[in-house]
Write an enzyme that holds these catalytic residues in place. Structure first.
Site, short mmCIF file in Angstrom:
data_model
loop_
_atom_site.label_atom_id
_atom_site.label_comp_id
_atom_site.label_asym_id
_atom_site.label_seq_id
_atom_site.Cartn_x
_atom_site.Cartn_y
_atom_site.Cartn_z
N PRO A 188 12.98 -1.58 -18.15
CA PRO A 188 11.73 -1.93 -18.83
C PRO A 188 11.89 -3.22 -19.64
CG PRO A 188 12.77 -0.06 -19.89
CD PRO A 188 13.59 -0.38 -18.67
N GLU A 189 10.77 -3.81 -19.96
CA GLU A 189 10.77 -5.03 -20.77
C GLU A 189 10.86 -4.65 -22.25
OE1 GLU A 189 11.01 -8.06 -19.50
OE2 GLU A 189 11.01 -7.16 -17.51
#
Length: 86
Positions: A2-3
């Site tokens: 994920p970012e």
């Protein structure tokens, strides 16, 4: 992976549910990871989670004796529920 915004939202979401809780059991479902999981991880059982912090794309759950690192991957689902529910 994920970012950063997703990791921060996850940190903010789980913090009120895990801070102050006692680690009752460590379950390792797949030990074949990039780095070996040390046997000392079991020492965290019985410890109280003091703080959840984010460092880059990792979550750290601080206890009095150790700070385990959690890597969030897009396929993983982490479920935290009180023992009374199961």
């Amino acid at each position: 992976m994920p970012e950063l915004p997703e990791v921060e939202v996850t940190r903010m979401g789980i913090t009120p549910h895990v801070v102050g809780q006692t680690v009752t059991k460590i379950i390792i479902r797949n030990a074949r990871l990039r780095w070996p999981i040390p046997d000392a991880i079991k020492n965290i059982e019985g410890q109280v989670i003091r703080k959840v912090v984010r460092r880059a794309k990792y979550l750290l759950l601080e206890t009095d004796i150790a700070t385990p690192l959690f890597i969030l991957v897009c396929q993983a689902v982490y479920v935290f529920c009180p023992q009374a529910l199961w």
